[in-house]
Scaffold this motif. Structure first.
Motif, PDB file in Angstrom:
ATOM      1  N   ASN A   1       0.833  -1.209   0.000  1.00 36.05           N
ATOM      2  CA  ASN A   1       0.000   0.000   0.000  1.00 36.05           C
ATOM      3  C   ASN A   1       0.865   1.257   0.000  1.00 36.05           C
ATOM      4  N   SER A   2       1.995   1.189   0.702  1.00 36.43           N
ATOM      5  CA  SER A   2       2.856   2.360   0.782  1.00 36.43           C
ATOM      6  C   SER A   2       4.238   1.954   1.269  1.00 36.43           C
TER       7      SER A   2
ATOM      8  N   ASP B   1       6.922   3.725   3.867  1.00 33.60           N
ATOM      9  CA  ASP B   1       6.921   4.773   4.879  1.00 33.60           C
ATOM     10  C   ASP B   1       8.340   5.015   5.387  1.00 33.60           C
TER      11      ASP B   1
ATOM     12  N   THR C   1       5.711   9.379   3.442  1.00 36.51           N
ATOM     13  CA  THR C   1       5.170   8.150   2.858  1.00 36.51           C
ATOM     14  C   THR C   1       5.086   8.282   1.346  1.00 36.51           C
TER      15      THR C   1
ATOM     16  N   THR D   1       2.928   6.515  -1.776  1.00 39.29           N
ATOM     17  CA  THR D   1       1.780   5.648  -2.054  1.00 39.29           C
ATOM     18  C   THR D   1       1.565   5.388  -3.541  1.00 39.29           C
TER      19      THR D   1
END
Length: 398
Positions: free
Chosen positions: A325-326, A328, A338, A340
């Motif tokens: 999802n990401s 970080d 972050t 994304t």
């Protein structure tokens, strides 16, 4: 010979005291306004549950930038035939029993199912939704109200403690002008007493005796008609002021406790419902119907280069087939930045903070698949941050 009285202006001490009193009034008023705003947000987040709507805490960034982690989204129940493409749906997650999925409905799937996708995810969700699994359509967003829930779930106790101390300080600031307000109440009571006495004097003024046998309040002393008006006088003693002050303090403590309980109660309402992203890889459809769980893998390389005079570029490589999802950028458990976007392999960091005089931080990159499934990189980079009142700069340290 005549004399003229010269009256000077207010002394500097009196002026300073007035300024301090005005500052106390402004701070107390602003603090009470902030508390009222927080209670209003909590009410907006929790009250719709009374009419059957469902408040949900967003736990991941799969719907950024429309919805961010810590937001509370209130979903409105709708009939299955009213679900339209493009709407954000709250539904039972077919890939994770007992979890909810809050993603956008992008197209129709086979057999009348609904294909969904997180706005920040590069791919559609692996398993379509059945129409019967839909709880409702996202209707109202209350930003950041569910952040304490997110911190509790992720074990970020430092933020929880800071929030608790901040709320305590805020409630204390609500009472910073309490003594001024108490003085105003006492002055008003004295003014009311004075008005009553004046009224009595007017009613029993000079001239004219009693009429129609009415009690005029006069009394005789030593068998002589002194014609002195006897009126009830209210005496404000120090003891009565102390009793009044203690009563006000008890009410204030009760009000502060009620505010804290209201906020905590609203958070308690929001805890059970959590919408998370799908941390599974693609589903392979075959006679065995097997699933492959996505495994979080840390990035193998991490580098720091100067991007400008006050920012740095953090770059990395990633070859695992599971799409996170990401990514970080973290300092310990604190997230600093972050990434994304699908395929993104670098980000720019410029530092942050109110006051930092050249501290060197060792940073990692965290691969985030959602729902707490993460992996932190073994490689690190060192970055020096200088920050004064929010104006920050960052530089790489070899």
């Amino acid at each position: 010979m005549s004399s003229i009285a010269v009256h000077g202006g207010p002394t500097p001490h009196a002026v300073l005291r007035d300024v301090v009193d005005w500052v106390r009034v402004v701070v107390g008023t602003v603090a009470r306004g902030v508390v009222a705003t927080l209670l209003g947000l909590a009410l907006w987040a929790a009250a719709p549950a009374v009419i059957g709507w469902q408040p949900t805490t967003v736990m991941t960034g799969s719907m950024e930038p429309r919805l961010t982690s810590g937001d509370v989204v209130v979903s409105r129940p709708v009939a299955s035939g009213e679900v339209r493409t493009g709407k954000i749906l709250l539904a039972d997650d077919p890939d994770q029993s007992g979890h909810l999925r809050m993603h956008r409905y992008v197209e129709d799937g086979p057999g009348g199912t609904l294909v969904t996708k997180g706005d920040a995810n590069p791919q559609q969700d692996s398993t379509p939704l059945e129409r019967s699994a839909v709880h409702g359509v996202a209707f109202l967003r209350i930003p950041f109200v569910g952040a304490p829930v997110l911190w509790l779930r992720q074990g970020e106790w430092t933020k929880v403690v800071v929030l608790a101390l901040g709320l305590t300080a805020l409630l204390a600031l609500c009472t910073v002008d309490g003594s001024l307000r108490r003085l105003t109440v006492v002055d008003d009571e004295r003014d009311d007493d004075g008005d009553g006495s004046d009224g009595g004097d007017d009613a029993h003024g000079s001239g004219g005796g009693p009429s129609d046998g009415a009690d005029t309040g006069r009394e005789a002393r030593d068998d002589a008609a002194t014609r002195l008006a006897s009126g009830a006088t209210t005496v404000v003693t120090r003891r009565s002021l102390r009793v009044h002050e203690r009563r006000v303090q008890r009410l204030r403590r009760f009000g502060g406790a009620a505010a804290v309980l209201a906020i905590a109660g609203s958070v308690g309402v929001l805890v059970p419902a959590q919408a998370v992203a799908v941390p599974w890889s693609r589903t392979t459809v075959n006679p065995g119907s097997t699933f492959t769980a996505g495994t979080a893998t840390g990035v193998p390389t991490l580098t720091c280069t100067a991007a400008s005079s006050n920012t740095v570029t953090i770059a990395w490589t990633y070859t695992d087939p599971t799409v996170p999802n990401s990514f970080d950028l973290v300092n310990g458990t604190t997230q600093l930045a972050t990434a994304t976007t699908a395929g993104q392999r670098s980000l720019v960091y410029g530092g942050a903070g109110l006051l930092d005089l050249g501290t060197t931080y060792t940073l990692n990159l965290r691969t985030n698949l959602g729902n707490g499934w993460t992996a932190t990189s073994t490689p690190t980079v060192k970055v020096k941050v200088v920050s004064v009142l929010g104006l920050a700069s960052a530089s790489c340290v070899p």
